[in-house]
Write a protein that holds these residues in place. Structure first.
Motif, PDB file in Angstrom:
ATOM      1  N   MET A   1       0.941  -1.226   0.005  1.00 41.70           N
ATOM      2  CA  MET A   1       0.090   0.082   0.285  1.00 41.70           C
ATOM      3  C   MET A   1       0.881   1.055   0.229  1.00 41.70           C
ATOM      4  O   MET A   1       1.931   1.315   0.718  1.00 41.70           O
ATOM      5  N   LYS A   2       0.564   2.099  -0.805  1.00 39.83           N
ATOM      6  CA  LYS A   2       1.488   3.630  -0.853  1.00 39.83           C
ATOM      7  C   LYS A   2       0.584   4.484  -0.268  1.00 39.83           C
ATOM      8  O   LYS A   2      -0.817   4.578  -0.294  1.00 39.83           O
ATOM      9  N   TYR A   3       1.340   5.444   0.490  1.00 39.13           N
ATOM     10  CA  TYR A   3       0.561   6.331   1.395  1.00 39.13           C
ATOM     11  C   TYR A   3       1.000   7.751   0.587  1.00 39.13           C
ATOM     12  O   TYR A   3       1.927   7.890  -0.021  1.00 39.13           O
ATOM     13  N   PHE A 207       4.490   2.050  11.900  1.00 39.53           N
ATOM     14  CA  PHE A 207       5.477   1.316  11.147  1.00 39.53           C
ATOM     15  C   PHE A 207       6.680   1.177  11.901  1.00 39.53           C
ATOM     16  O   PHE A 207       7.079   2.186  12.769  1.00 39.53           O
ATOM     17  N   ILE A 208       7.770   0.103  11.780  1.00 44.22           N
ATOM     18  CA  ILE A 208       9.265  -0.031  12.202  1.00 44.22           C
ATOM     19  C   ILE A 208       9.908   0.040  11.152  1.00 44.22           C
ATOM     20  O   ILE A 208       9.855  -1.016  10.292  1.00 44.22           O
ATOM     21  N   ALA A 209      10.854   0.800  10.898  1.00 47.93           N
ATOM     22  CA  ALA A 209      11.916   0.921   9.896  1.00 47.93           C
ATOM     23  C   ALA A 209      13.327   0.514  10.415  1.00 47.93           C
ATOM     24  O   ALA A 209      13.573   0.766  11.506  1.00 47.93           O
ATOM     25  N   GLU A 214      14.684   1.718   3.746  1.00 48.03           N
ATOM     26  CA  GLU A 214      13.381   1.020   3.888  1.00 48.03           C
ATOM     27  C   GLU A 214      11.962   2.049   4.018  1.00 48.03           C
ATOM     28  O   GLU A 214      11.009   1.565   3.535  1.00 48.03           O
ATOM     29  N   ILE A 215      12.501   3.139   4.497  1.00 47.30           N
ATOM     30  CA  ILE A 215      11.473   4.358   4.535  1.00 47.30           C
ATOM     31  C   ILE A 215      10.884   4.667   3.229  1.00 47.30           C
ATOM     32  O   ILE A 215       9.601   4.854   3.190  1.00 47.30           O
ATOM     33  N   LEU A 216      11.638   4.287   2.278  1.00 49.39           N
ATOM     34  CA  LEU A 216      11.247   4.827   0.931  1.00 49.39           C
ATOM     35  C   LEU A 216       9.962   4.137   0.369  1.00 49.39           C
ATOM     36  O   LEU A 216       9.271   4.364  -0.358  1.00 49.39           O
ATOM     37  N   ASP A 217       9.934   2.734   1.042  1.00 44.80           N
ATOM     38  CA  ASP A 217       8.851   1.874   0.863  1.00 44.80           C
ATOM     39  C   ASP A 217       7.572   2.534   1.063  1.00 44.80           C
ATOM     40  O   ASP A 217       6.627   1.945   0.582  1.00 44.80           O
ATOM     41  N   LEU A 218       7.507   3.363   1.842  1.00 40.87           N
ATOM     42  CA  LEU A 218       6.127   4.264   2.171  1.00 40.87           C
ATOM     43  C   LEU A 218       5.626   5.232   1.289  1.00 40.87           C
ATOM     44  O   LEU A 218       4.451   5.695   1.564  1.00 40.87           O
TER      45      LEU A 218
END
Length: 219
Positions: A1-3, A207-209, A214-218
């Motif tokens: 899911m993209k925010y 979320f936990i990064a 990995e934060i870019l996945d959000l």
């Protein structure tokens, strides 16, 4: 899911930069100046997080037992003097943070910092270690309540013209997660900082990064 996040708000200590050795160095220097024993660097992970005044009180609780307000003021003054003389000493960005910031900047995401560290020191560390890629940087100022109050976060949101629901807040402590929730932001805990993943989850992390990129996945 993209925010659809339009902005990121970062904590500083334990999130963007590893300042543990730096804070411990100056804090212990202030303690020894007044004849107290130094505290092990790793113990500062649990002493940091609620502003410099609370840091000094927690330090004195460990090494002095009873102390006066005059002592708190004196140790705080020496700590500030030492820190302000070399704010970048022993400070380094966490792995992947510069690349993360560059990517967010290229994506048009607004990047801000909010710390309970004094405002002048926050600005000095951010600029000296990470440069000028931020849209807004603020540390603790007298006119704002400390985190986890939503006062400063919502002020910054207004300044950058982004609604709270479109802001991703990133931090390494329970105080940070509470700050995000109190402000109506999405809370992302980072596992590389000073506090545990359990603390982040217990305080409402969405979320936990485990790595910066990995934060870019959000997004």
């Amino acid at each position: 899911m993209k925010y659809k996040f339009e902005a990121c708000m970062f904590d500083l200590d334990g999130t963007l930069c590893n300042t543990l050795d730096s804070i411990a160095y100056f804090a212990n220097s202030a303690l020894t100046f007044y004849g107290y024993s130094p505290i092990d660097t790793q113990e500062y992970k649990l002493l940091i997080g609620n502003g410099a005044d609370m840091l000094i009180r927690r330090m004195l609780n460990k090494v002095a037992g009873e102390y006066t307000e005059e002592t708190v003021k004196a140790v705080r003054k020496k700590y500030d003097e030492l820190y302000e003389s070399e704010p970048l000493k022993l400070v380094e960005p966490y792995k992947g943070i510069p690349e993360l910031l560059d990517k967010l900047h290229s994506m048009g995401i607004k990047i801000t910092v909010l710390s309970n560290k004094p405002d002048d020191m926050t600005k000095a560390v951010v600029k000296g270690i990470l440069g000028d890629k931020f849209d807004y940087v603020q540390g603790q100022k007298k006119e704002f309540e400390k985190k986890p109050s939503p006062q400063a976060p919502l002020y910054i949101a207004k300044e950058i013209n982004v609604s709270p629901e479109n802001i991703l807040y990133l931090g390494d402590s329970g105080v940070d997660m509470q700050t995000a929730i109190n402000s109506g932001f999405t809370a992302c805990g980072v596992s590389w900082g000073f506090r545990s993943v359990e603390e982040l989850k217990e305080n409402g992390a969405d979320f936990i990064a485990h790595t910066a990129l990995e934060i870019l996945d959000l997004f």
